[in-house]
Design an enzyme around this catalytic site. Structure first.
Site, PDB file in Angstrom:
ATOM      1  N   CYS B  78       0.841  -1.202   0.000  1.00 17.83           N
ATOM      2  CA  CYS B  78       0.000   0.000   0.000  1.00 17.83           C
ATOM      3  C   CYS B  78       0.877   1.254   0.000  1.00 17.83           C
ATOM      4  O   CYS B  78       1.563   1.518  -0.982  1.00 17.83           O
ATOM      5  CB  CYS B  78      -0.952  -0.047   1.195  1.00 17.83           C
ATOM      6  SG  CYS B  78      -2.254   1.196   1.124  1.00 17.83           S
ATOM      7  N   HIS B 179      -3.748  -4.893   0.654  1.00 14.83           N
ATOM      8  CA  HIS B 179      -3.130  -5.419   1.875  1.00 14.83           C
ATOM      9  C   HIS B 179      -3.190  -6.945   1.880  1.00 14.83           C
ATOM     10  O   HIS B 179      -4.222  -7.503   2.242  1.00 14.83           O
ATOM     11  CB  HIS B 179      -3.856  -4.869   3.106  1.00 14.83           C
ATOM     12  CG  HIS B 179      -3.555  -3.443   3.382  1.00 14.83           C
ATOM     13  ND1 HIS B 179      -2.506  -3.047   4.176  1.00 14.83           N
ATOM     14  CD2 HIS B 179      -4.140  -2.310   2.945  1.00 14.83           C
ATOM     15  CE1 HIS B 179      -2.461  -1.724   4.232  1.00 14.83           C
ATOM     16  NE2 HIS B 179      -3.443  -1.240   3.497  1.00 14.83           N
ATOM     17  N   GLU B 181      -1.937  -8.944   3.918  1.00 12.58           N
ATOM     18  CA  GLU B 181      -2.094  -9.436   5.297  1.00 12.58           C
ATOM     19  C   GLU B 181      -3.536  -9.321   5.786  1.00 12.58           C
ATOM     20  O   GLU B 181      -3.865  -9.846   6.845  1.00 12.58           O
ATOM     21  CB  GLU B 181      -1.124  -8.706   6.234  1.00 12.58           C
ATOM     22  CG  GLU B 181      -1.491  -7.287   6.635  1.00 12.58           C
ATOM     23  CD  GLU B 181      -1.216  -6.217   5.577  1.00 12.58           C
ATOM     24  OE1 GLU B 181      -1.015  -6.560   4.393  1.00 12.58           O
ATOM     25  OE2 GLU B 181      -1.252  -5.027   5.937  1.00 12.58           O
TER      26      GLU B 181
END
Lengths: 253, 201
Positions: B78, B179, B181
């Site tokens: 990001c 993202h 994650e």
């Protein structure tokens, strides 16, 4: 109508009292629903797009336990986590982020000190700052309430939504107190009006009872949040999303 | 085990990233000092905070990052991808300028762009398994990237194409606008697993 090309989100919300999930009706009469980590993990598995944890404890001791709960939930999840309730200043927000929040929501503190929205937005980026607005309908308008729905502010909900956007909010989480926990459907009119005024994502909250309610509200809102229908197994998220796709509303499957 | 150094800008939540790297069998380490860059197998520029907040912390790292770039694989997430460009509408500081071009504010339909969206794979890349849905949360991006940029994934949003996967194998530099994650056990963690796989090779 909001652009249908945008992928809509389904967000289970866990109202947390220190370390258990509870749920009331019209913000009152709380019942215990289960363990936050177990519920959050189950919802991720079922296809939830993100999870919200709202702290409804009023004590300092409860707050510490809540932050521990945030960290336990965050370490169990692979999807975003929003955290709200009791965030009054930059330090509270920082503690929530450090515990594992990906975004924070502020409500009462934003009304008291609108500059907090701007401050958080500059520091963490607008995408991490949600302004939560609780409203009650009065004639053709919606009045803003704070302190868990206990105090009327005199603010107009639609105007406050616009101001929050101008101050730097990245998302709005708008709850109809009238509809909350009733399972009689979202206040669709509220989101129809708000979505015309703001250009940031709007999360609708309060009133989900059946899959049709999600279709209705997601014509205007970018995301729909719900609690008891998920906790009590009335609606399964995977089934709900399949239903939304059938109805022409784009969701991640 | 692969040691992944995550640079700390001192803002936001690095916990999910740490958890995610542990889940793909690597050893995440928080990096606070430039000298620590020498002792890791891979470097991650995380996606928390705002452009100037990140660049003011990265200032001290600039020289050492350039030194290890090309020999130590890097992944920007990001904002961590955005700082690899010359600058951004979000701030006034200059970026790392590894790639030509600027990061612009999204045009709409909704800003910020928050939620799951489709990444379209336009060229093969070590860290991406074709098209897929990933979680985005951002107001800025490299929009309508030129063909001189080594991107391999784009995401249609409003009238523009967001550069969503940067894939510069020669410089061992990768970046994702979403993202990984936060993008679920399957799709999201798979990107990190592939990155770790690349580091091992």
């Amino acid at each position: 109508m909001r652009p249908l090309g945008i992928v809509r989100r389904i967000i289970p919300c866990l109202d947390v009292d220190a370390n258990v999930v509870v749920k009331g009706v019209n913000f009152e009469g709380l019942r215990i629903m289960g363990d936050p980590v177990e519920l959050a993990a189950r919802y991720e598995e079922e296809g939830a797009d993100e999870i919200f944890l709202l702290d409804i404890t009023a004590t300092i001791e409860g707050r510490k336990t809540f932050l521990k709960t945030v960290s336990n939930v965050a370490s169990a999840l692979n999807i975003p986590l929003g955290v709200g309730g009791g965030i009054r200043n930059l330090e509270d927000a920082d503690a929530a982020f450090k515990a594992g929040a990906d975004k924070v929501s502020i409500n009462t503190a934003a009304v008291k000190n609108p500059g907090l929205i701007t401050m958080l937005s500059r520091e963490y980026g607008a995408q991490s700052v949600v302004v939560a607005i609780d409203v009650k309908k009065q004639g053709n308008t919606w009045r803003v309430y704070v302190e868990g729905g206990k105090r009327e502010t005199g603010l107009d909900g639609i105007e406050w939504a616009k101001s929050a956007e101008d101050l730097g909010a990245g998302e709005l989480l708008i709850t109809s107190i009238d509809a909350d926990g009733t399972r009689a459907g979202y206040d669709v009119e509220l989101y129809r009006v708000v979505s015309k005024v703001v250009n940031i994502p709007v999360i609708a909250s309060g009133g989900a009872g059946g899959v049709k309610h999600f279709v209705e509200v997601l014509m205007y809102a970018d995301a729909a949040l719900a609690a008891s229908v998920f906790h009590m197994g009335v609606i399964n998220i995977q089934g709900l999303k399949a239903y939304l796709m059938e109805a022409g509303i784009k969701v991640r499957m | 085990m692969v040691k992944v150094g995550i640079i700390n800008y001192n803002v936001g939540n690095l916990g999910s990233l740490i958890n995610a790297f542990r889940r793909v069998d690597s050893e995440p380490i928080i990096i606070n000092e430039p000298s620590e860059l020498m002792s890791v197998d891979a470097v991650v520029l995380p996606g928390v905070g705002s452009f100037d907040a990140a660049m003011s912390r990265l200032g001290r790292f600039r020289d050492d990052l350039s030194k290890v770039r090309g020999s130590v694989p890097m992944l920007g997430i990001c904002l961590g991808l955005q700082v690899m460009f010359e600058g951004s509408d979000e701030g006034s500081l200059s970026g790392l300028s590894w790639y030509l071009g600027r990061v612009s504010r999204l045009g709409g339909p909704r800003v910020p762009h928050i939620g799951w969206d489709l990444v379209r794979s336009v060229r093969p890349c070590e860290i991406l398994d074709g098209n897929g849905y990933f979680y985005f949360m951002h107001s800025y991006a490299v929009i309508n990237p030129g063909n001189d940029l080594p991107y391999s994934g784009i995401t249609r949003y409003g009238d523009g194409n967001i550069l969503s996967v940067l894939c510069d194998k020669r410089s061992m530099t990768f970046g994702v606008q979403f993202h990984p994650e936060k993008s679920g056990k399957r799709q999201g963690l798979e990107v990190l697993r592939h990155f770790i796989g690349f580091v091992r090779k």
